[in-house]
Every structure is written in structure tokens, then in C-alpha cells.
Design an enzyme around this catalytic site. Structure first.
Site, short mmCIF file in Angstrom:
data_model
loop_
_atom_site.label_atom_id
_atom_site.label_comp_id
_atom_site.label_asym_id
_atom_site.label_seq_id
_atom_site.Cartn_x
_atom_site.Cartn_y
_atom_site.Cartn_z
N ASP A 6 -46.21 -55.75 27.64
CA ASP A 6 -46.31 -56.34 26.30
C ASP A 6 -45.06 -57.19 26.07
O ASP A 6 -43.98 -56.66 25.85
CB ASP A 6 -46.43 -55.23 25.25
CG ASP A 6 -46.32 -55.74 23.82
OD1 ASP A 6 -46.63 -56.93 23.59
OD2 ASP A 6 -45.95 -54.94 22.93
N VAL A 7 -45.24 -58.51 26.13
CA VAL A 7 -44.12 -59.44 25.95
C VAL A 7 -44.12 -59.95 24.52
O VAL A 7 -45.01 -60.72 24.11
CB VAL A 7 -44.22 -60.63 26.93
CG1 VAL A 7 -43.04 -61.58 26.72
CG2 VAL A 7 -44.28 -60.14 28.37
N ILE A 12 -39.64 -56.69 25.30
CA ILE A 12 -40.69 -56.55 26.31
C ILE A 12 -40.87 -55.06 26.57
O ILE A 12 -39.90 -54.33 26.74
CB ILE A 12 -40.31 -57.24 27.63
CG1 ILE A 12 -40.09 -58.74 27.42
CG2 ILE A 12 -41.37 -57.00 28.70
CD1 ILE A 12 -39.45 -59.43 28.59
N GLY A 108 -52.50 -63.63 17.86
CA GLY A 108 -51.70 -63.35 19.05
C GLY A 108 -52.32 -62.25 19.89
O GLY A 108 -53.03 -61.38 19.39
N SER A 109 -52.06 -62.29 21.19
CA SER A 109 -52.65 -61.30 22.09
C SER A 109 -52.16 -59.89 21.76
O SER A 109 -52.89 -58.91 21.95
CB SER A 109 -52.33 -61.64 23.55
OG SER A 109 -50.93 -61.66 23.77
N ASP A 110 -50.92 -59.77 21.27
CA ASP A 110 -50.41 -58.45 20.88
C ASP A 110 -51.19 -57.89 19.70
O ASP A 110 -51.51 -56.71 19.65
CB ASP A 110 -48.92 -58.50 20.58
CG ASP A 110 -48.52 -59.62 19.63
OD1 ASP A 110 -49.37 -60.46 19.26
OD2 ASP A 110 -47.32 -59.66 19.24
N THR A 134 -41.23 -59.08 15.26
CA THR A 134 -40.39 -60.19 14.83
C THR A 134 -40.91 -60.77 13.53
O THR A 134 -40.16 -61.06 12.60
CB THR A 134 -40.33 -61.26 15.92
OG1 THR A 134 -39.98 -60.64 17.17
CG2 THR A 134 -39.31 -62.33 15.58
#
Length: 264
Positions: A6-7, A12, A108-110, A134
Site C-alpha cells: 500500500d503506497v 508505504i 484512489g486505489s487505496d 495525508t
């Protein structure tokens, strides 16, 4: 076994997982991109701690919102594990019958990973999923698994850094829990403003969203700043600190047709 990566913009996460369990997670700062060799150093430490063999790793899935770091992660996967990794993107929503009803599918992918996990852990509920990273992202998912709205606000660390960045004399402070609101020195006063300001913003936003939606929302918090709410009685029903990694694990199991899907 799976390596879930998970970036995020701040951190990370590297996680080693079986089909139904997260075995180990480490976090490193993501402000400055490193080489594939440097990232492997961290990952190799986890593998050694678990006393497992590289041959047991058969899949790598990457969720990244930082393109400059995605490239070395691809190199890491191919050079050290001989694996072509899966890059989590919005196309994977279809596998879970999740619909993205947002303009330009701006998600976002997260956050998609969060929603994949939440929809499996808390099925048949209207969900408000808050990613406290963030940025602070509030996503709404209805019982029909449609993502239909969101709110995006600053994260706690952005609040702290912005006061230092945009003023001449204020110092830089950290994000930390505060027992009281009012202080008589500038450092604690700023830390209080960041902490209680963030708590108040999130609680107020939840209240406004529930009032506007006129429905019973099950509220889930996740992400690096979710720990700030551990000691507070709020409208948050559950705090899932590793929801993104769980979402990646659900995707791994779905793509593998793994029957362990319901036991994560």
C-alpha cells in the site's frame, strides 16, 4: 502467500499475508522514492522475521497513489520474486459488483481497497468510510454497493505542516493526542489546535453527512490518523487500522477463487 503493498503519500505499508490472515506489516516513509533494492531490504527483513521462504510468495498486489514509487515496486516484484504484480485500479471494482458513481470515477486505489474490505466485513449496510491519511476522505457506499459521494478534507499532518509553512514565526509541531484544549505555551497550543481541530472537523463532518443523507450510516474509520479517535466516543462505529491491506487481501482471494474470502 501474498505480499500486499500500500503506497500512500505519507507511508508505504508492506504486508505478508496468507489467504485469511495478515501475518506482518511494516511501515516506512514514502516522501522520497527509493530504489527497488532499497525497498527489498525492508521486505526481506519481514520475510526473515517470519522465517518463511521466498518460494512461498506467489502473488504481489500493489495499491499506489504515488506514480513515482509504483515503478520501483514493479521492479522489486519482477527482479526479486519473478512475479508480475497486480496493480489495483478501478476496474477491480467490477469483480465485487461495486459501482463507482463519481465524476470521472475519481477514486484512489487505496480508497477502493478500503471500500472492498468494508463491503465484505459489513455487508448490506449503508456505509460511511473515512480514510484518515495525508488527506481525509469520506466515501459513501450504499447497500447496493454503489459509491455515490465523497468529501475530501485535509489530514492532521497537513494541518500541522501548513501552519509552519505559511507563517513566519510559528514552529513546526507534531500530531499528538492532547488531554486538554487550552495551553499557555505556543507548542502545546498549536498541538492542541491541530489535534482538537482535526477531531472536531471529523466529528462535525460525520454529523453533517448523516443529517444530509437522512439515513442510518455505519461509520468506519481507517488510515494512519484513525488512532487519534481510539479514546473518543464519537459517531464512528468501527476503527479498522489496516482496512486497505484487508481490501488487497480480499482481491487476492477473489482472483484466486479462494474459499477463505469470508474469514479475513
Amino acid at each position: 502467500m501474498l505480499i500486499a503493498i500500500d503506497v500512500g503519500n505519507t507511508n508505504i505499508k508492506f504486508a505478508i499475508c496468507t489467504s485469511n490472515r495478515i501475518l506482518k506489516i511494516i511501515r516506512i516513509a514514502s516522501q522520497q522514492a527509493k530504489t527497488a533494492d532499497q525497498y527489498f531490504f525492508y521486505l526481506n527483513n519481514i520475510i526473515n522475521q517470519l522465517n518463511t521462504d521466498f518460494k512461498n510468495i506467489n502473488n504481489i498486489i500493489i495499491s499506489s497513489v504515488v506514480p513515482s514509487i509504483t515503478k520501483p515496486m514493479l521492479e522489486l516484484s519482477k527482479n526479486y520474486f519473478n512475479i508480475n504484480p497486480i496493480i489495483l485500479d478501478n476496474n477491480h471494482a467490477d469483480i465485487f459488483n461495486i459501482k463507482i458513481n463519481l465524476q470521472n470515477k475519481a477514486l484512489g486505489s487505496d480508497r477502493l481497497a478500503d471500500i472492498i474490505a468494508a463491503s465484505n466485513i459489513y455487508p448490506n449496510k449503508d456505509l460511511l468510510i473515512i480514510g484518515m491519511g495525508t488527506a481525509t476522505v469520506f466515501n459513501l457506499l450504499n447497500k447496493d454497493k454503489c459509491i455515490y459521494g465523497q468529501v475530501i478534507a485535509p489530514g492532521a499532518h497537513i494541518l500541522a505542516k501548513s501552519m509552519r509553512q505559511f507563517t513566519a514565526l510559528l514552529p513546526e509541531v507534531s500530531v499528538s493526542k492532547q488531554d486538554k484544549v487550552v495551553h499557555n505555551n505556543i507548542y502545546h497550543a498549536m498541538e492542541s489546535g491541530v489535534y482538537w481541530g482535526y477531531i472536531t472537523m471529523v466529528n462535525g463532518m460525520i454529523e453533517k453527512i448523516i443529517k444530509e443523507e437522512k439515513k442510518d450510516l455505519h461509520v468506519i474509520a481507517t488510515g494512519g490518523n484513525s488512532y487519534l479517535f481510539f479514546d473518543h466516543k464519537t459517531a464512528i462505529n468501527n476503527i479498522e487500522t489496516d482496512l486497505t491491506i484487508k481490501g488487497i487481501l480480499y482481491l487476492h482471494n477473489m482472483l484466486s477463487n479462494n474459499t477463505a474470502q469470508n474469514s479475513i
